[in-house]
Design a protein around this motif. Sequence first.
Motif, short mmCIF file in Angstrom:
data_model
loop_
_atom_site.label_atom_id
_atom_site.label_comp_id
_atom_site.label_asym_id
_atom_site.label_seq_id
_atom_site.Cartn_x
_atom_site.Cartn_y
_atom_site.Cartn_z
N PRO A 191 0.83 -1.37 0.11
CA PRO A 191 0.14 0.46 0.01
C PRO A 191 0.89 1.20 0.04
CG PRO A 191 -0.69 -1.86 1.41
CD PRO A 191 0.61 -1.83 1.43
N ARG A 192 2.34 0.87 0.41
CA ARG A 192 2.46 2.55 0.83
C ARG A 192 3.51 3.01 -0.38
NH1 ARG A 192 7.06 2.25 4.15
NH2 ARG A 192 6.19 0.23 4.61
N TYR A 193 2.96 2.25 -2.19
CA TYR A 193 3.59 3.09 -2.70
C TYR A 193 1.88 3.19 -3.92
CZ TYR A 193 7.60 -0.04 -1.98
OH TYR A 193 8.50 -1.17 -1.87
N GLY A 194 1.43 3.67 -3.36
CA GLY A 194 0.35 3.39 -3.71
C GLY A 194 0.37 5.75 -3.63
N VAL A 195 0.08 6.30 -5.24
CA VAL A 195 -0.16 7.72 -5.39
C VAL A 195 -1.02 8.48 -5.99
CG1 VAL A 195 1.30 9.84 -6.51
CG2 VAL A 195 2.58 7.33 -5.17
N GLU A 196 -2.58 9.33 -5.55
CA GLU A 196 -3.21 9.58 -6.13
C GLU A 196 -2.14 10.86 -7.26
OE1 GLU A 196 -6.65 11.05 -3.84
OE2 GLU A 196 -5.64 9.41 -1.56
N LEU A 197 -2.84 11.05 -8.50
CA LEU A 197 -2.80 11.60 -8.67
C LEU A 197 -4.01 13.42 -9.60
CD1 LEU A 197 -1.98 9.07 -11.97
CD2 LEU A 197 -0.15 10.47 -10.52
N GLY A 198 -3.11 13.83 -9.60
CA GLY A 198 -4.26 15.45 -9.21
C GLY A 198 -4.11 16.14 -8.11
N GLU A 199 -3.71 17.26 -7.77
CA GLU A 199 -3.56 18.53 -7.16
C GLU A 199 -5.22 18.14 -5.94
OE1 GLU A 199 -3.34 22.81 -5.87
OE2 GLU A 199 -3.29 22.95 -7.46
N PRO A 200 -4.69 17.51 -4.59
CA PRO A 200 -5.42 17.14 -3.23
C PRO A 200 -6.73 18.35 -3.43
CG PRO A 200 -3.87 16.77 -2.91
CD PRO A 200 -3.52 17.55 -4.16
#
Length: 245
Positions: free
Chosen positions: A9-18
């Motif tokens: 799970p640590r490698y998950g990244v959300e794309l786009g300015e949150p």
Amino acid sequence: MAALAQYAPRYGVELGEPTGSEWLRVDRILEPDGPELTELLKRDHDAGGHVSDHAAALSLMSFYAGRAPATALLLWALEGRVLDIRPHNLWVRPHDGHGIASVAIRSARFLPGGLQTLYDVVLAQHLLPLSLELHRRTRAGLRQLHGGVAAGCAMAFCAATREDTTIDAAFLLERWQTFITRAPAGLARLGDVTTAANRLVYLRNTCCLYYTSTTSAGTVCGSCCLTPRADRLAAYNAGKPILTV
């Protein structure tokens, strides 16, 4: 990038300015006396039951370094490309307790260059300045803080070998050695990655003072230098990475 999350799970990244006040932009975390870092320190202090700001800073550094740059480090290890996680392009969302729950980047672009660019993005612009600010605020030892940096970065290589049996641990070990050998701030002297139970583990040469917290129940981290190296490796091989002081 999305495929990296299969490893942990640590490698998950959300794309786009949150959006949302719970997200903290990293360049603001690095500001002297900024409220964002104050908030992170308070969260870790309260969650860990730390007896000092010094210990809270060391705990924060280890958890933070193990999450914020993890995707960029693993991507470099596997593909040789450097993800743009410069502080102005990176956001983190804290856990209710320890560490970072989520990471977001404005866009998944890559920077020209290789290892030196990675050092610049992950260490020179990010984790080492954060160490200096934590040292200035709490007087936590800079060597101990850098130990947290090294341990956190190592987890980007080690965690990918924990669940997935198809990833080549020997290859990631070689990539770790390439990364750490010339890393700035003497990080190579602060611990080492080795193999135990067919996975990569990190053995620290510094202590994060976890055992001093009220929630530790008298235990030290599995990688802690307070435990003899042979005992740490035996515990890892036995699948028992937490040892009692």
